[in-house]
Design an enzyme around this catalytic site. Structure first.
Site, PDB file in Angstrom:
ATOM      1  N   SER A  46       0.852  -1.191   0.000  1.00 58.79           N
ATOM      2  CA  SER A  46       0.000   0.000   0.000  1.00 58.79           C
ATOM      3  C   SER A  46       0.886   1.238   0.000  1.00 58.79           C
ATOM      4  O   SER A  46       2.052   1.164  -0.402  1.00 58.79           O
ATOM      5  CB  SER A  46      -0.949  -0.032   1.204  1.00 58.79           C
ATOM      6  N   ASN A  47       0.358   2.361   0.432  1.00 55.39           N
ATOM      7  CA  ASN A  47       1.138   3.604   0.473  1.00 55.39           C
ATOM      8  C   ASN A  47       0.648   4.475   1.628  1.00 55.39           C
ATOM      9  O   ASN A  47      -0.262   4.090   2.361  1.00 55.39           O
ATOM     10  CB  ASN A  47       1.061   4.335  -0.878  1.00 55.39           C
ATOM     11  N   ARG A  48       1.245   5.647   1.778  1.00 50.97           N
ATOM     12  CA  ARG A  48       1.021   6.470   2.973  1.00 50.97           C
ATOM     13  C   ARG A  48      -0.257   7.316   2.941  1.00 50.97           C
ATOM     14  O   ARG A  48      -0.525   8.065   3.880  1.00 50.97           O
ATOM     15  CB  ARG A  48       2.216   7.420   3.169  1.00 50.97           C
ATOM     16  N   ALA A  94      -4.658   7.532  -3.977  1.00 51.84           N
ATOM     17  CA  ALA A  94      -3.296   7.088  -4.300  1.00 51.84           C
ATOM     18  C   ALA A  94      -3.389   5.608  -4.643  1.00 51.84           C
ATOM     19  O   ALA A  94      -3.311   4.743  -3.763  1.00 51.84           O
ATOM     20  CB  ALA A  94      -2.371   7.331  -3.114  1.00 51.84           C
TER      21      ALA A  94
END
Ligand code: CTP
Length: 230
Positions: free
Chosen positions: A21-23, A88
């Site tokens: 995943s991402n932030r 995102a």
């Protein structure tokens, strides 16, 4: 107007408990949904996994992966006048997703990945008279990459931000963005709350929709019920 807003990260599972995943925390997308509802518009908010309350007056659709998010966007786009892709989206997913938790001993040392669909590019043929707004989160001066993405993804507007700063980008309540439009105009906004950034983006959309309604033969968007284009 009816706005379709995506927010947050996507998760790409390799087993039921592990994912890529991402932030992203979804704060910018939720602020956009709140600003649109506050301005009296109908809002469908497609949210990746985030820990945020649903803004009042919006319809929320929860998704996990990029492919889920694409399906939700395809479902709801026919009813929308504006698509804002602030999510995102993970660009890659593990080639295989195990049905049960992988044991440490059986974990591969390298992970095989395959590309996720680009949601904006996939739904581009359905754009018609709708406004498409994207985001470009970059480290360093975001403008050159944002301009490239604006053209490559056929957008009307791209919101460029430098996510390497501590007071803008991921997980904070403020943002410093540049709005870059397909007509070549751009507007650098000072540091402001994400809600105020969202209000500025909403104003841009409202002005653009009323401008095209007033000066051109804006065609029916062919809006219909969810699912019509899937
Ligand atoms: N986006 C999308 N589908 C993807 C990836 C991104 O629709 N699979 C959208 C994002 O929601 C955003 C815009 O495209 O509005 C730009 O996303 P970004 O991650 O900055 O660009 P990428 O095309 O993924 O390029 P890169 O990761 O190389 O910067």
């Amino acid at each position: 107007m009816h706005l379709l807003v995506t927010a947050g990260p996507t998760r790409e599972h390799l087993d039921p408990v592990r994912f890529l995943s991402n932030r992203s925390t979804g704060k910018m997308g939720f602020a956009l949904a709140a600003a649109a509802a506050e301005a009296g518009h109908a809002v469908t908010l497609v949210a990746g996994p985030v820990a945020l309350d649903t803004p009042p007056g919006t319809t929320r659709v929860d998704v996990v992966s990029a492919r889920d998010m694409l399906a939700a966007v395809q479902d709801w786009l026919p009813a929308a006048d504006v698509l804002i892709m602030s999510a995102a989206v993970a660009d890659w997913r593990p080639r295989r997703c195990a049905g049960i938790k992988l044991k440490k001993a059986s974990m591969p040392a390298t992970l095989e990945l395959e590309p996720n669909p680009d949601i904006l590019k996939t739904v581009a043929p359905l754009k018609g008279e709708r406004l498409f707004v994207g985001f470009a989160a970059e480290t360093g001066d975001p403008a050159p990459e944002a301009r490239r993405k604006l053209a490559a993804k056929g957008l009307d507007l791209i919101v460029a931000n430098d996510v390497s700063q501590t007071d803008a980008g991921f997980a904070v309540d403020t943002n410093r963005v540049v709005l870059i439009a397909a007509d070549g105009t751009s507007q650098a906004l000072p540091l402001m709350s994400k809600l105020d950034v969202a209000r500025a983006i909403m104003r841009w959309c409202e002005e653009r929709i009323s401008y095209s309604a007033g000066t051109s033969t804006r065609q029916e968007t062919g809006r219909s019920s969810p699912g019509a284009f899937r």
